[in-house]
Motif scaffolding. Structure first.
Motif, short mmCIF file in Angstrom:
data_model
loop_
_atom_site.label_atom_id
_atom_site.label_comp_id
_atom_site.label_asym_id
_atom_site.label_seq_id
_atom_site.Cartn_x
_atom_site.Cartn_y
_atom_site.Cartn_z
N LYS A 359 -10.84 -30.55 22.77
CA LYS A 359 -11.74 -31.23 21.85
C LYS A 359 -13.06 -30.48 21.72
O LYS A 359 -13.62 -30.38 20.63
CB LYS A 359 -12.00 -32.65 22.35
CG LYS A 359 -12.90 -33.47 21.44
CD LYS A 359 -12.27 -33.71 20.07
CE LYS A 359 -13.03 -34.75 19.28
NZ LYS A 359 -14.42 -34.37 18.99
N SER A 360 -13.56 -29.95 22.83
CA SER A 360 -14.83 -29.22 22.78
C SER A 360 -14.71 -27.95 21.94
O SER A 360 -15.63 -27.61 21.18
CB SER A 360 -15.29 -28.86 24.19
OG SER A 360 -14.33 -28.07 24.86
N ASP A 363 -14.60 -28.95 18.25
CA ASP A 363 -15.94 -29.27 17.75
C ASP A 363 -16.74 -28.01 17.50
O ASP A 363 -17.45 -27.89 16.49
CB ASP A 363 -16.68 -30.15 18.77
CG ASP A 363 -16.20 -31.59 18.73
OD1 ASP A 363 -15.61 -31.98 17.71
OD2 ASP A 363 -16.42 -32.32 19.71
N THR A 364 -16.65 -27.06 18.42
CA THR A 364 -17.40 -25.81 18.27
C THR A 364 -16.96 -25.05 17.03
O THR A 364 -17.79 -24.56 16.25
CB THR A 364 -17.21 -24.93 19.52
OG1 THR A 364 -17.72 -25.62 20.67
CG2 THR A 364 -17.95 -23.60 19.38
N TYR A 366 -15.44 -26.23 14.44
CA TYR A 366 -15.73 -27.00 13.23
C TYR A 366 -17.13 -26.69 12.72
O TYR A 366 -17.37 -26.63 11.50
CB TYR A 366 -15.59 -28.49 13.51
CG TYR A 366 -15.95 -29.38 12.34
CD1 TYR A 366 -15.04 -29.61 11.31
CD2 TYR A 366 -17.21 -29.97 12.25
CE1 TYR A 366 -15.37 -30.41 10.22
CE2 TYR A 366 -17.55 -30.77 11.17
CZ TYR A 366 -16.63 -30.98 10.16
OH TYR A 366 -16.96 -31.77 9.07
N HIS A 367 -18.07 -26.49 13.62
CA HIS A 367 -19.46 -26.26 13.24
C HIS A 367 -19.79 -24.77 13.09
O HIS A 367 -20.94 -24.44 12.78
CB HIS A 367 -20.40 -26.90 14.26
CG HIS A 367 -20.37 -28.39 14.21
ND1 HIS A 367 -21.02 -29.12 13.23
CD2 HIS A 367 -19.76 -29.30 15.00
CE1 HIS A 367 -20.81 -30.40 13.42
NE2 HIS A 367 -20.05 -30.55 14.49
N LEU A 411 -24.23 -26.85 15.68
CA LEU A 411 -23.70 -28.11 16.20
C LEU A 411 -24.82 -29.09 16.55
O LEU A 411 -24.78 -30.26 16.21
CB LEU A 411 -22.84 -27.80 17.43
CG LEU A 411 -22.08 -28.94 18.09
CD1 LEU A 411 -20.77 -28.41 18.68
CD2 LEU A 411 -22.88 -29.60 19.19
N GLU A 417 -22.62 -35.72 14.15
CA GLU A 417 -21.21 -35.38 14.02
C GLU A 417 -20.61 -34.91 15.35
O GLU A 417 -19.44 -34.57 15.41
CB GLU A 417 -21.02 -34.27 12.97
CG GLU A 417 -21.54 -34.65 11.59
CD GLU A 417 -21.38 -33.50 10.60
OE1 GLU A 417 -20.62 -32.57 10.90
OE2 GLU A 417 -22.01 -33.55 9.54
N ILE A 418 -21.42 -34.86 16.42
CA ILE A 418 -20.97 -34.28 17.69
C ILE A 418 -20.39 -35.36 18.60
O ILE A 418 -20.93 -36.46 18.70
CB ILE A 418 -22.16 -33.60 18.40
CG1 ILE A 418 -22.82 -32.58 17.47
CG2 ILE A 418 -21.71 -32.92 19.68
CD1 ILE A 418 -24.11 -32.02 18.04
N SER A 419 -19.31 -35.01 19.29
CA SER A 419 -18.76 -35.92 20.28
C SER A 419 -19.69 -35.97 21.49
O SER A 419 -20.40 -34.99 21.79
CB SER A 419 -17.37 -35.48 20.71
OG SER A 419 -17.43 -34.22 21.37
N ILE A 422 -19.49 -33.05 24.18
CA ILE A 422 -20.07 -31.78 23.74
C ILE A 422 -21.59 -31.85 23.80
O ILE A 422 -22.26 -30.91 24.25
CB ILE A 422 -19.60 -31.43 22.32
CG1 ILE A 422 -18.10 -31.14 22.31
CG2 ILE A 422 -20.34 -30.22 21.78
CD1 ILE A 422 -17.71 -29.95 23.13
N TYR A 423 -22.14 -32.96 23.35
CA TYR A 423 -23.59 -33.11 23.35
C TYR A 423 -24.14 -33.05 24.79
O TYR A 423 -25.15 -32.40 25.07
CB TYR A 423 -23.97 -34.42 22.68
CG TYR A 423 -25.45 -34.59 22.46
CD1 TYR A 423 -26.17 -33.67 21.71
CD2 TYR A 423 -26.14 -35.67 23.02
CE1 TYR A 423 -27.54 -33.81 21.51
CE2 TYR A 423 -27.50 -35.83 22.83
CZ TYR A 423 -28.20 -34.88 22.06
OH TYR A 423 -29.55 -35.02 21.87
#
Length: 475
Positions: A359-360, A363-364, A366-367, A411, A417-419, A422-423
């Motif tokens: 998932k991380s 997310d990375t 995606y951004h 990100l 938009e960040i999970s 990840i944040y």
């Protein structure tokens, strides 16, 4: 009975009938001289007075750039019904049909030409769709089956963004329109995939799809590759001659990629083929014909090339009849996750792997800005599938040259938009970097943060951090 009634029409009434028609009508003699045009013609040629058209030769008008090509010239040359797209002086693509009235010997006596703007032709087609609703439903179902079948192929484009869905719908609409298409967009956006999609949705889908990269072939070879050559045409030629890609694509689709790199001295020969579907092989005086649908693509501004004098204006207008710009991947982010999954599945199958993406990492990526567009994404996923050891591919598996810092900055700018994981990782990374740069020691950093030294060491690897001098920096 009809003939007798028709003979009662006087000339004035007959002219009123022709002038009532909303589409331009031309009547010419067998030399291409204008005998009559109806009132609708002057709406297309508003800069020309009525008296100026009568008596003019349409082939001379073609040379002056009022339109291209001259339908009368094509009818005189081929002595048959002709229907094709024509570009007027206002750069309006027009669907034009022309035929001749024979004399008693069967020779051309008069030529009659009918024109309609392509947009009006589309509108008429739309009305026809309403009338033939059942037929259109069947056609739509067939195309959906084609889409579903080809989405399993590695050469077919996937995406869920509004832009991609719009282009896919447009592809279905223009697939069976026999005219040229020009796809524009940055390198790697998927122009080849969309060209292939149009071919697959067309009635030519069981015929060849030939791809020619105009920028990848030396200028000295592109003419022979495209048009072919006869036996003994030049020194070093194949003893038996060679058929070109136009001949190979007969009844199918020829995709001219990077058309902006097409040699200037050959552009007139390509233009002739686009207009007449005829060409000559190198070393041959015989005219060849080929039924080929042309799709072109470019990542450069062709209008700028025209200003520079490296691209013909008439060729541009011939190619630009149905244009479509494909946005870069950074402007259609909804496509990124489907593309990641698509290429992961493709390369897992190719290399016999069963990798998943964390998932991380999703997310990375995606951004990430994806300056290289879809091609960069595809190449990265293939590399990760090949080089990663564990079943789950994570951020630390990214290659050392991947600009991770850029992706994380983007990100953090989009925090909504960040999970949460990840944040929190970003916060932890920044705390570790700040503490280490104050203490200059992993042991002191661990003590100050209340964790073990081995924990800090693992985090440095996870966050791709390295010690440079006395500072901790991102690798």
């Amino acid at each position: 009975m009809t003939t007798k009634v028709f003979q009662k029409f006087d000339e004035e009434l007959f002219l009123k009938i022709l002038n009532t028609l909303k589409d331009p009508i031309w009547i010419l003699d067998n030399k291409g001289n204008v005998l009559f045009v109806n009132q609708a013609v002057y709406e297309n040629f508003s800069s020309i007075q009525i008296d100026e058209l009568i008596g003019q030769n349409v082939m001379e008008m073609e040379e002056r750039g009022l339109f291209s090509p001259s339908m009368a010239r094509l009818v005189i040359e081929q002595k048959q019904f002709i229907s094709t797209t024509q570009i007027t002086q206002n750069n309006i693509p027009t669907l034009v049909s022309s035929d001749y009235i024979p004399d008693e010997n069967g020779d051309i006596q008069y030529i009659v030409t009918h024109a309609r703007e392509l947009t009006k032709a589309f509108n008429q087609s739309s009305e026809l769709e309403k009338i033939e609703l059942i037929l259109q439903r069947y056609k739509q179902q067939i195309r959906q089956l084609i889409l579903q079948k080809n989405q399993q192929n590695e050469d077919f484009y996937v995406g869920k963004s509004k832009a991609t869905q719009h282009i896919s719908a447009w592809s279905q609409k223009v697939a069976d329109i026999e005219t040229t298409i020009l796809l524009t967009g940055e390198t790697g956006v998927g122009k080849t995939a969309f060209a292939y999609q149009i071919h697959q949705l067309s009635s030519r889908n069981n015929k060849p799809f030939i791809h020619l990269d105009c920028g990848a072939i030396p200028e000295s070879l592109i003419e022979s590759e495209l048009f072919g050559y006869k036996k003994g045409a030049f020194t070093g030629a194949n003893a038996s001659g060679k058929l070109g890609l136009i001949a190979a694509a007969n009844q199918g689709t020829l995709f001219l990629d990077e058309i902006g790199e097409f040699p200037f001295h050959l552009q007139s020969k390509l233009l002739q083929f686009l207009q007449n579907k005829t060409y000559r092989m190198i070393g041959d005086n015989q005219v060849q014909q080929a039924d080929v649908r042309i799709i072109a693509a470019t990542n450069v501004n062709l209008l700028e090339r025209i200003k520079e004098g490296t691209f013909r204006k008439d060729l541009y207008y011939r190619l630009n009849i149905l244009p479509m710009e494909i946005p870069p991947l950074r402007e259609r982010k909804e496509d990124i996750i489907p593309l990641l999954n698509f290429y992961l599945s493709k390369f897992n199958k190719k290399y016999g792997r069963q990798h998943t993406l964390s998932k991380s990492l999703m997310d990375t990526l995606y951004h990430y800005s994806w300056e290289g567009n879809v091609r960069e994404l595809e190449n990265l996923i293939e590399r990760l599938v090949i080089t990663s050891d564990g079943p789950k591919i994570d951020i630390e598996d990214l290659p050392s040259d991947f600009p991770l810092q850029q992706s994380r900055q983007i990100l953090l700018q989009n925090v909504e938009e960040i999970s949460l994981p990840i944040y929190l990782e970003e916060i932890e990374k920044n705390i570790i970097m700040k503490t280490y740069n104050e203490t200059n020691s992993t042991w002191k950093t661990a003590k100050k943060l209340g964790v073990s030294q081995s924990y800090i060491t693992r985090r440095l690897k996870k966050f791709n951090l390295k010690i440079s001098g006395k500072k901790l920096v991102e690798n």
